[in-house]
Design a protein around this motif. Structure first.
Motif, PDB file in Angstrom:
ATOM      1  N   LEU A  86       0.833  -1.204   0.000  1.00  0.00           N
ATOM      2  CA  LEU A  86       0.000   0.000   0.000  1.00  0.00           C
ATOM      3  C   LEU A  86       0.864   1.250   0.000  1.00  0.00           C
ATOM      4  N   LEU A  87       1.971   1.194   0.677  1.00  0.00           N
ATOM      5  CA  LEU A  87       2.894   2.337   0.698  1.00  0.00           C
ATOM      6  C   LEU A  87       3.421   2.650  -0.704  1.00  0.00           C
ATOM      7  N   TRP A  88       3.691   1.621  -1.495  1.00  0.00           N
ATOM      8  CA  TRP A  88       4.102   1.835  -2.886  1.00  0.00           C
ATOM      9  C   TRP A  88       2.982   2.523  -3.677  1.00  0.00           C
ATOM     10  N   ALA A  89       1.739   2.107  -3.454  1.00  0.00           N
ATOM     11  CA  ALA A  89       0.609   2.750  -4.134  1.00  0.00           C
ATOM     12  C   ALA A  89       0.512   4.212  -3.730  1.00  0.00           C
ATOM     13  N   LEU A  90       0.726   4.487  -2.457  1.00  0.00           N
ATOM     14  CA  LEU A  90       0.671   5.869  -1.975  1.00  0.00           C
ATOM     15  C   LEU A  90       1.803   6.703  -2.575  1.00  0.00           C
ATOM     16  N   LEU A  91       2.987   6.120  -2.701  1.00  0.00           N
ATOM     17  CA  LEU A  91       4.089   6.837  -3.337  1.00  0.00           C
ATOM     18  C   LEU A  91       3.712   7.237  -4.764  1.00  0.00           C
ATOM     19  N   ALA A  92       3.043   6.355  -5.468  1.00  0.00           N
ATOM     20  CA  ALA A  92       2.648   6.649  -6.850  1.00  0.00           C
ATOM     21  C   ALA A  92       1.741   7.872  -6.940  1.00  0.00           C
TER      22      ALA A  92
END
Length: 159
Positions: A86-92
């Motif tokens: 989810l953190l990767w999605a938020l970074l995007a």
């Protein structure tokens, strides 16, 4: 000017919820950040493919680093924990918004990646209890060039 600031604030809220909450109900905060981003700052049509692509690429990268012993999580399994996905999605969500200024010239993305990537992993390790299998200094030194290249690539993907 308000939307990039809101994007940055939302990302930070999501980052803390994911890192401090782990795979718990706090993930709902991260999901709420994604929904707010789609409803107010952007749209699924504009950022949806980028978010999915970055989340998948980041999951593959961090899962490979896990398999190589760079990261050690308390959760079992070959993949990284859901909170990190989810953190990767938020970074995007930040690439075309509050971090758009890093896209050009390319060295801005490289510099931010080289400094911000390892610092984020360090802070996350301290707050989420993730261990570095090769020790602090070698891990951060290895993450710096990796994230310099990665962030340039992510900004190119965002364009």
């Amino acid at each position: 000017m308000l939307k990039p600031l809101a994007n940055a604030a939302l990302f930070q809220c999501g980052w803390f919820a994911c890192v401090l909450g782990g795979d718990s109900a706090w993930l709902l905060v991260g999901l709420a950040v994604l929904v707010i981003h789609m409803l107010w700052i952007s749209s699924w049509a504009e950022d949806g493919a980028l978010i999915v692509g970055v989340m998948l690429a980041g999951t593959l990268l961090d899962s490979a680093l896990r398999a190589l012993g760079v990261f050690q999580f308390s959760e079992p399994g070959p993949l990284i924990p859901f909170w990190l996905m989810l953190l990767w999605a938020l970074l995007a969500t930040t690439l075309r918004h509050c971090l758009a200024w890093t896209a050009r010239p390319w060295w801005r993305a490289a510099l931010l990646g080289a400094v911000g990537g390892p610092l984020s992993y360090y802070a996350g390790s301290q707050l989420a209890g993730v261990q570095f299998g090769y020790g602090l200094t070698p891990t951060l030194a290895g993450l710096a060039p990796l994230w310099a290249l990665l962030f340039v690539g992510l900004q190119r993907l965002a364009r």
